[in-house]
Design a protein around this motif. Structure first.
Motif, PDB file in Angstrom:
ATOM      1  N   LEU A 143     -11.133 -21.059  43.558  1.00 27.43           N
ATOM      2  CA  LEU A 143     -11.613 -21.580  42.282  1.00 27.43           C
ATOM      3  C   LEU A 143     -13.085 -21.278  42.050  1.00 27.43           C
ATOM      4  CD1 LEU A 143     -11.213 -23.273  39.708  1.00 27.43           C
ATOM      5  CD2 LEU A 143     -11.688 -25.315  41.101  1.00 27.43           C
ATOM      6  N   GLN A 144     -13.948 -21.624  43.009  1.00 30.11           N
ATOM      7  CA  GLN A 144     -15.386 -21.440  42.818  1.00 30.11           C
ATOM      8  C   GLN A 144     -15.749 -19.965  42.707  1.00 30.11           C
ATOM      9  OE1 GLN A 144     -17.248 -24.133  42.320  1.00 30.11           O
ATOM     10  NE2 GLN A 144     -19.023 -22.864  41.831  1.00 30.11           N
ATOM     11  N   ALA A 145     -15.093 -19.140  43.505  1.00 33.45           N
ATOM     12  CA  ALA A 145     -15.365 -17.702  43.449  1.00 33.45           C
ATOM     13  C   ALA A 145     -14.981 -17.127  42.088  1.00 33.45           C
ATOM     14  CB  ALA A 145     -14.620 -16.986  44.565  1.00 33.45           C
ATOM     15  N   ARG A 146     -13.887 -17.604  41.537  1.00 29.10           N
ATOM     16  CA  ARG A 146     -13.474 -17.122  40.218  1.00 29.10           C
ATOM     17  C   ARG A 146     -14.467 -17.557  39.147  1.00 29.10           C
ATOM     18  NH1 ARG A 146      -7.134 -18.539  41.489  1.00 29.10           N
ATOM     19  NH2 ARG A 146      -6.542 -16.452  42.234  1.00 29.10           N
ATOM     20  N   LEU A 147     -14.952 -18.794  39.240  1.00 24.90           N
ATOM     21  CA  LEU A 147     -15.947 -19.269  38.272  1.00 24.90           C
ATOM     22  C   LEU A 147     -17.234 -18.458  38.351  1.00 24.90           C
ATOM     23  CD1 LEU A 147     -15.494 -23.137  38.623  1.00 24.90           C
ATOM     24  CD2 LEU A 147     -14.776 -21.701  36.705  1.00 24.90           C
TER      25      LEU A 147
END
Length: 221
Positions: free
Chosen positions: A106-110
């Motif tokens: 999730l954080q990497a995609r954001l």
């Protein structure tokens, strides 16, 4: 990487102003690990929130990679957190409706830094192989915290901020999670600022400082 210069923070309370931090200055270099110790109410979590731009100081300057955090508008601070910071808290803050692998990425995609190979490697290092399609409620507390650490490191941030990351775990699990956290921090070469009341957590770090009544001491006794 991170610098606080003469930072002050006071909160309004029904009993009057509550001084939480007073004239706090510290520096954290790239790749360095720093522990921040102190009793409950000493200002540890407040300092971490200020460093992340989640709150703003009353006085003083906080710079992250040369940028004055307090001078930035909130959307810019939010982008800075996405792109430059990894955050790990005592509460896992996983998304219940997302699977393990989707929480991890999730954080990497954001941050527009999603890397399937790196995510797969993290799953293996976190001991979550075969659990990718499970949901957080199907994991133990230690597994959830390992997943939260992996999510924070998935974008390969230059700075990781951790607030009592083993505080909700039993002693054995806490030791295992701490060992994993420090190993992954070394692998990614990120700087680490970790708030803790535990000497066990602080011992392997490069440096350790202590907050007492809102003031920073030179070293933790």
């Amino acid at each position: 990487m991170l610098e606080l210069n003469q930072v002050h923070k006071t909160y309004a309370t029904p009993q009057g102003p509550l001084k939480v931090l007073e004239d706090v200055s510290l520096r954290l270099a790239a790749g360095q690990s720093l522990g921040l110790m102190g009793e409950s109410g000493s200002g540890k979590s407040t300092l971490l929130h200020l460093a992340a731009g989640l709150d703003l100081p009353d006085h003083g300057v906080i710079t992250l990679k040369g940028q004055n955090v307090a001078s930035l508008p909130e959307p810019t601070r939010a982008r800075l957190r996405r792109e430059q910071l990894g955050l790990v808290f005592q509460q896992f803050h996983l998304v219940p409706s997302l699977t393990v692998i989707d929480n991890l990425r999730l954080q990497a995609r954001l941050a527009n830094r999603d890397d399937a190979d790196w995510a797969g490697y993290l799953i293996k290092r976190l001991g979550l192989t075969g659990m990718e399609k499970r949901y957080p409620e199907q994991l133990s507390g230690g597994q959830q915290q390992r997943l939260a650490i992996g999510r924070a490191l998935a974008p390969r941030p230059p700075l990781l901020l951790a607030d009592e990351p083993t505080g909700n775990l039993d002693e054995t699990t806490a030791g295992e999670v701490l060992e994993l956290l420090l190993s992954l921090v070394r692998e990614t070469h990120c700087a680490l600022l970790i708030v803790t009341h535990s000497l066990q957590v602080a011992a392997p770090l490069d440096r350790c400082l202590r907050l007492r009544h809102g003031r920073l001491l030179d070293a933790a006794p």
